[in-house]
Scaffold this active site. Structure first.
Site: not given
Ligand code: NAP
Length: 247
Positions: A14-15, A90, A142, A155, A159, A188
Site C-alpha cells: 500500500s505504501r 515486503n 535490510s 529489526y 532481517k 531508502i
C-alpha cells in the site's frame, strides 16, 4: 524484461517500497495482488494505478503475522488468476530501542511481522508454485541484517533471519524450479525512514559511498530483475541496494 501474464503478490504493497515494487511489476505486465494491514484507501489507490496500466490488480486486507490468513490470501489469488508465479515478501515494521530498554512486545512484534510473515507466505506459496513447476520468491531484508545496528537489535535479527530462511528455502525448493532471493536495501526514502532526524540523516549519507539516500524505485528495479527470467540462474543470493553502504 517482461512479466506479461505472470501473477504476483506483494505483501505490504500500500505504501513505500512495496507500492513501488507493485507498480514496477505491473509496468512490466504482471497481474499484481497487494496486501496491507491498515491502509485500505492507499491500497485501493495503488490498485487503481495498476489497473490503469492494463493489468489485473487486487488489494487484500491481511495481517502478515497471521499464518492461516496467508494460505487464504494465496488460495484466493490462485482461484482468481490460476497461478502464483511471483511472491515478494515486503511487509515490515520497526520498533527501535536499545536492548536494555526494549520490551518483549517490541521484540515479538518486529520478529513476527518481519520474519514469521516470510515463513507464512513462502510456505503457502510453495504449494501452487510446486504444482506449476516454477516460481520466484523475493524477500526484502535490510543492510542492517548484514551489519547490525545499535537500537535496532529486533529489526536486525528479523532481517538477518530472512537471509538464513531464504537460503534454506532456496536449497529445499531448487529441484522444483522455485528460486528464492533476498534484496537488502540500505537507506531508502519512505515513511519508515521519514521520522529520522537531520543529524542521523547526514551521518547515513556520509556512510553511503554514493552519497545519497535511495529511492523506492531503485529497490523495485532489483526485485523486478529477480522476479524475471533475466535472473533464471540466480537463487539463494542477497543483492544489496544500498549505495555501497554495507560494502
Ligand atoms: P513503510 O513505508 O512503512 O510501508 C510498510 C508496508 O508494510 C505498508 O504497506 C504496510 O501496510 C505494510 N505492513 C506493515 N505491517 C504489516 C502487517 N502486519 N501485515 C501486512 N502489511 C503490513 O515501509 P518501507 O520503508 O516501504 O519498507 C518496506 C520493506 O522494506 C520493509 O520490510 C522494510 O523493513 C524494508 N526496508 C526498508 C528500508 C528503508 O530505508 N525504507 C531499508 C531497508 C529495508 P499498511 O499501510 O496497511 O500499514
Amino acid at each position: 524484461m517482461n512479466l506479461k501474464d505472470k501473477n504476483s503478490l506483494v505483501t505490504g504493497g500500500s505504501r513505500g517500497i512495496g507500492k513501488s515494487i507493485a507498480m514496477k511489476l505491473a509496468e512490466l505486465g504482471a497481474n499484481v495482488a497487494i496486501t496491507y494491514s491498515r491502509s485500505a484507501d492507499a491500497a485501493e489507490e495503488v490498485v487503481k494505478e495498476m489497473k490503469a496500466l492494463g493489468v489485473k490488480a487486487i488489494a487484500i486486507q491481511a495481517d502478515a503475522v497471521d499464518f492461516a490468513r496467508a494460505d487464504e490470501v494465496i488460495n484466493e489469488i490462485v482461484e482468481e488468476w490460476g497461478s502464483l508465479d511471483i511472491l515478494v515478501n515486503n511487509a515490515g515494521i520497526t520498533k527501535d530501542n536499545l536492548i536494555l530498554r526494549m520490551d518483549e512486545k517490541a521484540w515479538d512484534d518486529v520478529i513476527n511481522t518481519n520474519l514469521k510473515s516470510v515463513f507464512n507466505y513462502s510456505k503457502a506459496a510453495a504449494k501452487p508454485m510446486m504444482r506449476a513447476r516454477g516460481g520466484s520468491i523475493i524477500n526484502i531484508s535490510s543492510v542492517v541484517g548484514i551489519s547490525g545496528n545499535a537500537g535496532q537489535s529486533n529489526y536486525a535479527a528479523s532481517k538477518a533471519g530472512i537471509v538464513g530462511f531464504t537460503k534454506s528455502f532456496a536449497k529445499e525448493l531448487a529441484s522444483r524450479n522455485i528460486r528464492a532471493n533476498v534484496v537488502a536495501p540500505g537507506y531508502i526514502t519512505t515513511e519508515m525512514t521519514g521520522s529520522l532526524d537531520e543529524k542521523l540523516l547526514e551521518a547515513i549519507k556520509s556512510e553511503t559511498p554514493l552519497g545519497r539516500p535511495g529511492e523506492p524505485e531503485e529497490v523495485a528495479n532489483s526485485v523486478a530483475f529477480l522476479a524475471s527470467e533475466w535472473s533464471s540462474y540466480i537463487t539463494g543470493e542477497v543483492i544489496r541496494v544500498d549505495g555501497g553502504m554495507a560494502m
